[in-house]
Design a protein around this motif. Sequence first.
Motif, short mmCIF file in Angstrom:
data_model
loop_
_atom_site.label_atom_id
_atom_site.label_comp_id
_atom_site.label_asym_id
_atom_site.label_seq_id
_atom_site.Cartn_x
_atom_site.Cartn_y
_atom_site.Cartn_z
N LEU A 47 -6.88 -1.14 -0.52
CA LEU A 47 -7.39 -2.39 0.04
C LEU A 47 -6.12 -3.26 1.07
O LEU A 47 -5.75 -3.45 -0.39
N PRO A 48 -6.15 -3.21 1.64
CA PRO A 48 -5.08 -3.94 2.24
C PRO A 48 -5.52 -4.96 2.02
O PRO A 48 -6.24 -5.98 1.78
N GLU A 49 -4.35 -6.61 2.42
CA GLU A 49 -3.98 -7.93 1.76
C GLU A 49 -3.56 -8.50 3.13
O GLU A 49 -3.17 -7.90 3.86
N THR A 50 -3.88 -9.56 3.34
CA THR A 50 -3.40 -10.45 3.87
C THR A 50 -2.32 -11.52 3.43
O THR A 50 -2.77 -11.83 2.40
N ILE A 51 -1.22 -11.85 3.77
CA ILE A 51 -0.50 -12.68 3.22
C ILE A 51 0.27 -13.95 5.03
O ILE A 51 0.06 -13.50 5.63
N PHE A 109 0.47 -12.60 7.90
CA PHE A 109 1.26 -10.30 8.04
C PHE A 109 -0.01 -9.98 7.25
O PHE A 109 -1.15 -10.45 6.34
N LEU A 110 -0.66 -8.42 7.86
CA LEU A 110 -1.05 -6.97 7.27
C LEU A 110 -0.56 -6.56 6.62
O LEU A 110 0.21 -5.78 6.41
N LEU A 111 -0.70 -6.26 4.75
CA LEU A 111 0.35 -5.71 4.29
C LEU A 111 -0.56 -4.33 4.11
O LEU A 111 -1.51 -4.62 3.23
N ASP A 112 -0.44 -3.30 4.72
CA ASP A 112 -0.85 -1.78 3.89
C ASP A 112 -0.43 -0.93 2.61
O ASP A 112 -1.46 0.47 2.88
N ALA A 113 1.01 -1.20 2.87
CA ALA A 113 1.58 0.21 2.43
C ALA A 113 2.92 -0.49 1.21
O ALA A 113 3.30 -1.08 1.62
N LEU A 114 2.68 -0.27 0.45
CA LEU A 114 3.83 0.21 -1.18
C LEU A 114 4.91 1.61 -1.18
O LEU A 114 4.09 2.45 -0.97
N PRO A 115 5.78 1.50 -1.63
CA PRO A 115 6.70 2.68 -1.91
C PRO A 115 5.75 3.29 -3.03
O PRO A 115 5.36 2.34 -4.25
N PRO A 116 5.49 4.34 -3.27
CA PRO A 116 4.89 5.19 -4.49
C PRO A 116 5.48 4.89 -5.96
O PRO A 116 5.02 4.64 -6.55
N PHE A 117 6.83 4.54 -5.98
CA PHE A 117 7.68 4.06 -7.59
C PHE A 117 7.04 2.62 -7.69
O PHE A 117 7.46 2.42 -8.79
N VAL A 118 6.42 1.35 -6.82
CA VAL A 118 6.16 -0.15 -6.93
C VAL A 118 4.94 0.33 -7.56
O VAL A 118 3.76 0.66 -7.20
N LYS A 119 4.93 -0.51 -8.89
CA LYS A 119 3.43 -0.22 -9.63
C LYS A 119 3.49 -1.40 -9.90
O LYS A 119 4.12 -1.63 -11.93
N VAL A 120 2.47 -1.87 -9.23
CA VAL A 120 2.47 -3.35 -9.56
C VAL A 120 0.98 -3.66 -9.06
O VAL A 120 0.19 -3.30 -8.59
N PRO A 121 0.30 -4.77 -10.94
CA PRO A 121 -0.88 -5.62 -10.46
C PRO A 121 -1.33 -6.18 -9.23
O PRO A 121 -1.85 -6.05 -8.79
N ASP A 122 -0.34 -6.97 -8.35
CA ASP A 122 -0.47 -7.40 -7.54
C ASP A 122 0.50 -7.92 -6.29
O ASP A 122 1.43 -8.06 -6.44
N ALA A 123 0.01 -6.83 -5.66
CA ALA A 123 1.13 -5.93 -4.01
C ALA A 123 1.32 -7.89 -3.32
O ALA A 123 2.60 -7.06 -2.84
N ARG A 124 0.92 -8.29 -3.03
CA ARG A 124 1.28 -10.04 -2.35
C ARG A 124 2.31 -10.47 -2.80
O ARG A 124 3.00 -10.56 -2.32
N ARG A 125 2.23 -10.10 -4.32
CA ARG A 125 3.43 -11.28 -5.02
C ARG A 125 4.34 -10.29 -4.91
O ARG A 125 5.22 -11.36 -4.27
N PHE A 126 4.24 -8.49 -5.20
CA PHE A 126 5.24 -8.88 -5.32
C PHE A 126 5.90 -8.73 -3.53
O PHE A 126 7.06 -8.65 -3.58
N VAL A 127 5.30 -8.56 -2.90
CA VAL A 127 5.89 -8.61 -1.33
C VAL A 127 6.52 -10.26 -1.04
O VAL A 127 7.89 -10.31 -0.47
N LEU A 128 5.75 -11.32 -2.08
CA LEU A 128 6.57 -13.06 -1.80
C LEU A 128 7.66 -12.88 -2.74
O LEU A 128 8.66 -13.16 -1.62
N GLU A 129 8.37 -11.96 -3.58
CA GLU A 129 9.64 -12.13 -4.08
C GLU A 129 10.45 -11.13 -3.59
O GLU A 129 11.35 -11.73 -3.47
N LEU A 130 9.78 -10.26 -2.87
CA LEU A 130 10.86 -9.23 -1.88
C LEU A 130 11.22 -10.83 -0.36
O LEU A 130 12.86 -10.48 -0.17
N ILE A 131 10.80 -10.59 -0.03
CA ILE A 131 11.06 -12.16 1.25
C ILE A 131 12.42 -13.11 -0.09
O ILE A 131 13.54 -13.46 0.87
N ASP A 132 11.51 -13.38 -0.97
CA ASP A 132 12.58 -14.47 -1.12
C ASP A 132 14.03 -13.81 -1.24
O ASP A 132 14.60 -14.80 -1.58
#
Length: 656
Positions: free
Chosen positions: A519-523, A555-578
Amino acid sequence: MNRIRLLPEQVANQIAAGEVVERPASVVKELVENSLDAQASRITVEVQMGGRSLMRVTDDGVGMNRDDALLSLERHATSKIRTAEDLGAILTMGFRGEALPSIASVSRMTIMTRECDAEEGTQITIHGGKILDVKAAGCASGTVMEVRQLFFNLPARRKFLRSEETERAHIQHYLTLAALAHPAVAFTFVQDGRLVWQLPSLKADAMNLLNALRERMRALYRAEARLIPVDFDGAFDFPLSSEMSAEEASNSNAVRVWGLIGAPGVSRATRDEQHLFVNRRPVENRGLNYALAEGYHTALMKGRYPVCCLFLEISPGAVDVNIHPAKREVKFHQEQAVRRMVSQAVREALVGFHAKAPRSQAPSAIATRPLAGPAEAPPSPGKPASMESRSRDVTTDIPSLTSKTIEPSATLDVSNATPPPPILPRISHQGSTGPTEHFPTAGAALDAAGASTPLSSESAPLLQVPLRLLGVIGKLYVVLESDRGLVLLDQHAAHERILFEQMLRRLEQNEAPSQRLLLPETIELSPRDAQFLREQMPTLTRLGVGLSDFGERTFLLDALPPFVKVPDARRFVLELIDELKAVGAGVNSWRLNEQAITKTVCRHAIKANDPLAGPELEQLIEDLRHCVMPYTCPHGRPTLIEMNFRELEKKFGRIQ
């Protein structure tokens, strides 16, 4: 009656003194900088009671005549600059013309000075900013600045001074920086009539800078440890004047980073031994601190700081030193480019010293030479079940260990390997409360040109000497023997380093694979963050993060690297931006995904209590030998610790 009045000159000087003269160390700093600008080759500093009672700076510089000495006590009187354009090309330590009148307004000052070709000198006595006496005097060529009873007319400022020992420590700290920045100048420091140090002048031309710096550090710190030389030349784009010639434009773009940095494992819990200089001026700059940490990459533990004495030589027009009253802070016109070059200089020094390769062959992030071939080798039939299951879990993402048909008692000869830098004996991997290391000295001596000379067998890098497998302690620590003593290897940390570098190499060579989200997420971001993210979207896409525009600030988030196993994909991307905003765009984008990679390899690396056969241990060492940074795991902890025979003999009381 007018309410706005012009302040008396004495009051104005005392206000200015509040910005320039914070403590006795500030006085010493201003006076020593004047001596350096006067082309002094010998400087003597004497203090009493931590500077409260007396500060005397004596130099053999060009000196002053009577008129210049009197004029130097006027505010904004200086010999360093003439016009406003000179502020864009400051080459001297001082330039404002505020130091002497400010110091004189809050102390009892005496000036004795003589030009080298003058028959007599001049002596001026000033108390609280008032000139009491001006007379001819016999004195040596140069200048003697004597400051007594600092803040005698400002009791409120005087009572805020710290203890004598604290003030003395601040003075000595500045003199240490000045002595490191100017090894060609002889420094003498006398405290309460006791000689603290007497540093001779060292030959410090362009070919001997690193040698002179190393000798000066050895004299100041009186401790032998391990330092790695840095010598990097680069250039960056800078808006130049159309009136400049091609040669002047080339010189204005030139950047040089040189000095000495601590080997992996040499760190402190604070930045106290992190000395940074811009055009020989000791400075504080957060961007340079970030660049230094970025250059160390995974060679530092979290919460630890590298030790260094690093110099940045840059065009005066590319840096602004006129932003702080005490000139401690500087601002670069192209800070991102400067940070990138400092980071690259440190990284290439560390990696190049590991590989003993020319700097031009050093990689930008991870070595480009092929790693060892454990991923392609067939699995060993004797591999433990735990390793077999681990390999099935990781599949192609992380290569597993393989074994070679080598007897466990055989000597693993890696003398033909590309030599990495020497390992630090007894590396501390405690937290911030653990022991601190002093400045190190390099395992390789430097010749006159600053290049590395061949190492003797005693100082050769640890993985360059033959190692013999003895056994395993606690199913975790591998015991090895070299011709120098005892070596311990942490099998978990070593395997982490091997897997980490192989994964990063795959990311560097090819675009990272992406795994579609169910399920893609919006940020949704703020306007500034949205603009920043649009600029960094190519970087995130290359790392396997699928992002696309979905509105003005969405922005629409629809994919992550396969080795990233996180419960909250949106939060993971926000931390990457920070993280990207913190390290600065273009410094080293590969660090964005390293936290996820580190956690992944930590899960799949060999654990404590995982039994390994002899051939597997031999292969582990062989794979570690091919790593770019073999002496620390991705968390910055040591993989190898060496204890030489001398240390063992001390432990058993055979020698003192």
